[in-house]
Every structure is written in C-alpha cells, then in structure tokens.
Motif scaffolding. Sequence first.
Motif, short mmCIF file in Angstrom:
data_model
loop_
_atom_site.label_atom_id
_atom_site.label_comp_id
_atom_site.label_asym_id
_atom_site.label_seq_id
_atom_site.Cartn_x
_atom_site.Cartn_y
_atom_site.Cartn_z
N LYS A 300 0.86 -1.39 -0.04
CA LYS A 300 -0.06 -0.11 -0.09
C LYS A 300 0.84 1.21 0.00
O LYS A 300 0.43 2.17 -0.64
CB LYS A 300 -0.97 0.19 1.24
N VAL A 301 1.78 1.32 0.77
CA VAL A 301 2.60 2.39 1.18
C VAL A 301 4.02 2.12 0.29
O VAL A 301 4.65 1.47 0.88
CB VAL A 301 2.76 2.80 2.56
N ASN A 302 4.17 2.74 -0.75
CA ASN A 302 5.39 2.69 -1.64
C ASN A 302 5.81 4.08 -2.16
O ASN A 302 4.93 5.15 -2.06
CB ASN A 302 5.39 1.64 -2.50
N PHE A 303 6.90 4.24 -2.81
CA PHE A 303 7.50 5.20 -3.55
C PHE A 303 6.50 5.94 -4.36
O PHE A 303 6.18 7.06 -4.25
CB PHE A 303 8.93 5.03 -4.45
N LYS A 304 5.89 5.22 -5.02
CA LYS A 304 5.12 5.79 -6.17
C LYS A 304 3.46 6.27 -5.48
O LYS A 304 3.08 7.19 -5.70
CB LYS A 304 4.65 4.76 -7.26
N SER A 305 3.06 5.38 -4.61
CA SER A 305 1.90 5.65 -3.90
C SER A 305 1.86 6.94 -3.04
O SER A 305 0.66 7.71 -2.93
CB SER A 305 1.27 4.41 -3.11
N VAL A 306 2.93 7.00 -2.42
CA VAL A 306 3.03 8.26 -1.42
C VAL A 306 3.50 9.66 -2.18
O VAL A 306 3.02 10.67 -2.09
CB VAL A 306 3.80 8.19 -0.24
N LEU A 307 4.37 9.22 -3.29
CA LEU A 307 4.76 10.72 -4.16
C LEU A 307 3.87 11.03 -4.91
O LEU A 307 3.63 12.11 -5.49
CB LEU A 307 6.11 10.40 -4.84
N SER A 308 2.98 10.13 -5.44
CA SER A 308 1.73 10.72 -6.41
C SER A 308 0.53 11.22 -5.51
O SER A 308 -0.44 11.42 -5.87
CB SER A 308 1.37 9.30 -7.17
N GLN A 309 0.61 10.68 -4.17
CA GLN A 309 -0.35 11.00 -3.24
C GLN A 309 -1.66 10.36 -3.31
O GLN A 309 -2.95 10.45 -3.23
CB GLN A 309 -0.80 12.54 -3.26
N THR A 322 7.33 12.07 2.95
CA THR A 322 7.62 11.83 1.57
C THR A 322 8.39 12.76 0.85
O THR A 322 9.54 12.93 0.37
CB THR A 322 6.39 11.59 0.81
N GLY A 323 7.74 14.16 1.11
CA GLY A 323 8.52 15.17 0.53
C GLY A 323 9.98 15.58 1.27
O GLY A 323 10.86 16.01 0.52
N ALA A 324 9.86 15.32 2.67
CA ALA A 324 11.13 15.69 3.39
C ALA A 324 12.23 14.66 2.72
O ALA A 324 13.34 14.86 2.74
CB ALA A 324 10.91 15.36 4.85
N GLY A 325 11.88 13.52 2.46
CA GLY A 325 13.03 12.51 2.02
C GLY A 325 13.42 12.89 0.76
O GLY A 325 14.42 12.82 0.39
N ILE A 326 12.43 13.63 -0.10
CA ILE A 326 13.17 14.19 -1.55
C ILE A 326 14.05 15.11 -1.25
O ILE A 326 15.38 15.34 -1.70
CB ILE A 326 12.06 14.61 -2.22
N CYS A 327 13.63 16.09 -0.27
CA CYS A 327 14.28 17.24 0.03
C CYS A 327 15.83 16.76 0.74
O CYS A 327 16.81 17.46 0.59
CB CYS A 327 13.84 18.12 0.99
N GLU A 328 15.75 16.05 1.47
CA GLU A 328 17.01 15.52 2.35
C GLU A 328 17.97 14.89 1.28
O GLU A 328 19.05 15.10 1.17
CB GLU A 328 16.63 14.46 3.30
N GLU A 367 17.19 5.24 -9.90
CA GLU A 367 18.27 5.55 -8.98
C GLU A 367 17.68 6.41 -7.86
O GLU A 367 18.09 6.36 -6.63
CB GLU A 367 19.57 6.12 -9.71
N LEU A 368 16.78 7.27 -8.30
CA LEU A 368 16.30 8.54 -7.31
C LEU A 368 15.15 7.50 -6.44
O LEU A 368 15.20 7.84 -5.04
CB LEU A 368 15.35 9.41 -8.16
N GLU A 369 14.64 6.43 -6.87
CA GLU A 369 13.72 5.81 -5.88
C GLU A 369 14.61 4.87 -5.00
O GLU A 369 13.94 5.05 -3.95
CB GLU A 369 12.82 4.98 -6.76
N ALA A 370 15.63 4.59 -5.34
CA ALA A 370 16.44 3.64 -4.61
C ALA A 370 17.04 4.59 -3.44
O ALA A 370 17.10 4.33 -2.39
CB ALA A 370 17.60 2.86 -5.28
N LYS A 371 17.52 5.78 -4.12
CA LYS A 371 18.17 6.84 -2.89
C LYS A 371 17.15 7.32 -1.99
O LYS A 371 17.40 7.53 -0.75
CB LYS A 371 18.63 8.07 -3.94
#
Length: 382
Positions: A300-309, A322-328, A367-371
């Motif tokens: 249910k909760v994964n990179f695409k599901s939360v980044l796409s909201q 989710t956004g904080a992880g991208i910013c970090e 690579e972005l998803e893995a990072k």
Amino acid sequence: MRKLLFLLFFLAGLNSVSAQDDSNKLSLLVSSRVDTTSSDVRSIINLYESYYASKPDSIYDNPFWNKKEKELYEDFDFSRVSIFQGGMNANLLFKYFSPFVMSVEPIGEKYQIRVLFSSATTDPKYAGSKVWCIQKLNAIKENQRWVLENLIVDITSKWNAKKLDYFNYIFPPNHEFNEVEAQLGKSYCDEIIRRFNPNYNGSFNYYVTSSKDDMGLLENFDYYFVGITSGKAREGMILTANGNENYPHEFVHKLLPINSQRGQVIEEGLAVYLGTKQNQQEYEKLMSKLAFDLNKKSDKVNFKSVLSQAVTYNGYQTAYPTGAGICELVHELRGDNGLSQLLHADTSGYQEILEAACSITMLTENELEAKWETTIQKYYQP
C-alpha cells in the motif's frame, strides 16, 4: 487531514438517511432557542443561507462578505480551506452534514451565528467524525445590509502585540511572551532568508494561542474536526496552538519564494526538512512512520503511492515525510543550490517531481527511487 480519498470513503459510508433531500440542498434547521420573531435574526439566517448558496468554496468577490476583509485578503473567509478541503463543496456539505443553527445572538451592534455541521450516522465506523465542525461567524451592517465577518478581529482586539522585524506577535493578556524563543525564531528566519530568499521584504502577523480549540476560533470554529492542526501559515499570518514564539515549520511556508507550481509534497517536504528538523527528535519520529510502512505495508505504502499521493493518509499525512525524503536526498547530493532549484521547479504532480528531482540530482528515476528508499530507511524503528 485525510483529504479527498478520506472524504470520498467517508461519504460513501454514510447511510442515506443522514443526507438532506437533494430538492432542498441548502436549507437550515434552526434551534428553538433562536428568536426567529426578530427580523434581524431572520435576516442573519437568510444571509448565512445566501452565502452558502453562492459557492463559498470558491474565491471571488462574494457579495455576502464584508468589503474590508475582501480588500485585505484574497482568501477572506478564514474557515473556507478547512471546511471545503478534499473536494467538499457547499452542496455536499449540506447533503451529508445537515446544518443546524444553534444560536444567533447580538454582540453589541453585530450578531454572531453558530452553526453545527453534523451527519446523522450512528455507525461506530464513522461516528468519530460525524461532526464536521461548528462554525461561528459575525454579521455586521455594511451600507445598510448585513454581511459576514471573521471572528479574529474581535477576539484579538484586546490582545497584546510585539513587533520583531518580519513578524508582529499578537498574543492574549495571560500569555507570558518568551523573548528568548522570539529571538531564536528571528535568527532562524534570518538564516532561511539568507539561504533561499535574499530579496524577501515582507512581514506577517503571528498569533499565539495555547490550544487547538483557541486557534480554531481564529478560523471561525467553535469546534472543528476537519482541518484541525497545531499550526497554520495563512495569508499574511501564522497561527499557532502551541503557545510558542518560534515555529520553524510554519516560518518556511511564509519565507520561501512563492511558486504556484510547487505541489503539496514538496511544499510540506521543504517545511519538514528545513523547519521541523530543527527538532531532530520530532523529525525522526515523523520519518520513522513512513519507514515503518515501507517495511511492513509496502503493498500500500511505497515510493509511487505516496509521491503521487494515491495514499494521502495512513495515520499521518504521507506528503510530509515523503517530500522531506526528497528534500533530504537533494540536499545531501546538491546542497542548498539543489534545494533552491527544487523549490523553484514545477513539482505540481508525480511526474513533475520525478523530472525535477532527477534533473537536479543527475539520477535516473530508478536511482532516485532507490536513493529515496535508502534515505527514509535510515529512520526505521522496528
């Protein structure tokens, strides 16, 4: 709050008996204690009905609101965002949360109307959120006709004020102003402006309250379930329910350059990474919630599901960590320059976030998803 998906799920679950008949969408039920023999009281009730029949979920020059506040604020009804979040509109509101006028009382030369929005459900699954809110608004005379007004001016008319550079603190007489915290707040704002918005020359009011209910009154709520929080950055102001003079998360919202294409995930991510992270323990606690879900509920909760909201809420608002992880990860790879590029980029949706983040970091999407996964998993607490 849970926004659109929660709203649709909740409304779908309400029994049809809880809804008003569609043929009478915007009618008000009125308490027997309301003196409907008074022509002024009847006028206030009619005013409220007229306002809700005039698309109050939209921002425009609404004829049923007072001119002064419409000139001061683009979004002049301070309760609008909370009441009409997640796809709610006036017709849906009246249909599922039948409005009940609890009181219409004179307050000097004004009147104050108090309206309960509640569903009739008795299903335990939904009963905890059956009260959408109790809205309270002033009605004032303007050019010999009644119009609506926010409560905030009257509530804070006898509060104390203290000016400190960018912000004007406004707080109740029983609040002991903390000069040390205010100076820490100023220093933090100086740093954010220096790093990300050196041309900033604005200012805003900072309203201090000590509870969510007290803060809710500043947004015209005698009680609210929808939109309840401990702090908000609004047009020209910050509201806090924490009794504090230093609120880095909300400062970020006020101080970053305006970008109409910055979506919620990155907007809140920046506020969490730059602001909430000032309290490392609070930051790690929030990030650990997402890390736990990625480990235990990845279907249910994964990179695409939360980044796409697609998943907006899972006991917490997923956009924030989710956004904080991208910013970090952007800051780790590209520093302040990378964050500056991100906050100016088009991040309005899932694909736009991917394109912006990949362009800034020089990573592929995989690579972005893995990072990002690695960044979030640092905070995993079994």
